[in-house]
Design a protein around this motif. Structure first.
Motif, PDB file in Angstrom:
ATOM      1  N   ASP A  14       1.440  11.393 -12.041  1.00 16.49           N
ATOM      2  CA  ASP A  14       1.243  12.786 -12.457  1.00 16.49           C
ATOM      3  C   ASP A  14       0.051  13.461 -11.790  1.00 16.49           C
ATOM      4  O   ASP A  14       0.050  14.671 -11.607  1.00 16.49           O
ATOM      5  N   THR A  15      -0.986  12.683 -11.445  1.00 17.31           N
ATOM      6  CA  THR A  15      -2.218  13.311 -10.953  1.00 17.31           C
ATOM      7  C   THR A  15      -2.578  12.943  -9.524  1.00 17.31           C
ATOM      8  O   THR A  15      -3.602  13.381  -9.021  1.00 17.31           O
ATOM      9  N   ALA A  16      -1.756  12.202  -8.851  1.00 17.82           N
ATOM     10  CA  ALA A  16      -2.100  11.687  -7.519  1.00 17.82           C
ATOM     11  C   ALA A  16      -2.440  12.774  -6.516  1.00 17.82           C
ATOM     12  O   ALA A  16      -3.276  12.571  -5.638  1.00 17.82           O
ATOM     13  N   THR A  17      -1.822  13.920  -6.608  1.00 23.19           N
ATOM     14  CA  THR A  17      -2.047  14.966  -5.606  1.00 23.19           C
ATOM     15  C   THR A  17      -3.064  16.012  -6.046  1.00 23.19           C
ATOM     16  O   THR A  17      -3.317  16.959  -5.304  1.00 23.19           O
ATOM     17  N   SER A  18      -3.669  15.854  -7.209  1.00 20.26           N
ATOM     18  CA  SER A  18      -4.679  16.815  -7.669  1.00 20.26           C
ATOM     19  C   SER A  18      -5.911  16.756  -6.791  1.00 20.26           C
ATOM     20  O   SER A  18      -6.325  15.673  -6.362  1.00 20.26           O
ATOM     21  N   GLU A  19      -6.508  17.904  -6.521  1.00 24.35           N
ATOM     22  CA  GLU A  19      -7.701  17.952  -5.676  1.00 24.35           C
ATOM     23  C   GLU A  19      -8.868  17.177  -6.262  1.00 24.35           C
ATOM     24  O   GLU A  19      -9.665  16.615  -5.520  1.00 24.35           O
ATOM     25  N   ASP A  20      -8.987  17.157  -7.566  1.00 27.11           N
ATOM     26  CA  ASP A  20     -10.129  16.488  -8.197  1.00 27.11           C
ATOM     27  C   ASP A  20      -9.823  15.037  -8.569  1.00 27.11           C
ATOM     28  O   ASP A  20     -10.608  14.381  -9.237  1.00 27.11           O
TER      29      ASP A  20
END
Length: 189
Positions: free
Chosen positions: A165-171
């Motif tokens: 779910d969060t692998a591509t988030s900038e942070d």
């Protein structure tokens, strides 16, 4: 769902149970495809040494040549699986496998200690959000063996779902998550 390489052969586990090979495989899994030269610089090893150990890992199907080679001169490698798993009891009757499993368990414990010490030394640099999100927890609960196995399976599924779910988030950052589950008789420790 993340891919898992299940190892039941003592010689395969022994091939992985080498300090540099474990680090090379971990780096390919975490940081993506790299050449022997890049890995050599990263781990302060000669490219000849890293090249040899990469070929051993490839011979045991832990890694493969990256199909998207940047050029014809440099051979880039990638991990074939996201995780490696084995059952300790599969190696109980084999001294080679038993020693390799013992090495791998010790390596996992060393990684927990090193990651904790590294975070403690850099804690102020990460800021309050990461400071609040990080830490250790320990629970002492009574479970049956099947419940402990189910807990580990569900924990892995939960970790995989958050990673997806969060692998591509900038942070997003690489976060080391460790789970240890084993019975104890002496509760003083």
């Amino acid at each position: 769902m993340k891919s898992v390489r299940r190892v039941a052969d003592p010689q395969t586990l022994k091939a992985l149970a080498h300090p540099l090979r474990v680090r090379l495989l971990g780096s390919l899994r975490t940081d993506g495809p790299q050449t022997a030269s890049e890995l050599g610089r990263r781990f302060d090893e000669s490219s000849g040494s890293t090249s040899y150990h990469l070929r051993v890992l490839a011979a045991h199907d832990f890694i493969e040549e990256d199909p998207e080679q940047p050029n014809a001169r440099d051979r880039r490698w990638r991990a074939r699986h996201d995780y490696t798993a084995w059952r300790n009891r599969d190696f109980d009757d084999d001294p080679v496998g038993s020693e390799a499993a013992r090495f791998m368990r010790r390596r996992q414990l060393d990684n927990v200690v090193a990651a904790t010490e590294r975070f403690e030394s850099e804690r102020a640099e990460w800021g309050p959000d990461w400071d609040d999100a990080s830490g250790h927890s320990d629970y002492a609960v009574r479970l049956r063996p099947e419940a402990a196995a189910e807990l580990r399976r569900r924990f892995k599924e939960l970790v995989d779902s958050y990673a997806d779910d969060t692998a591509t988030s900038e942070d997003a950052e690489i976060v080391r998550i460790y789970l240890a589950a084993f019975p104890v008789r002496d509760t003083r420790y």
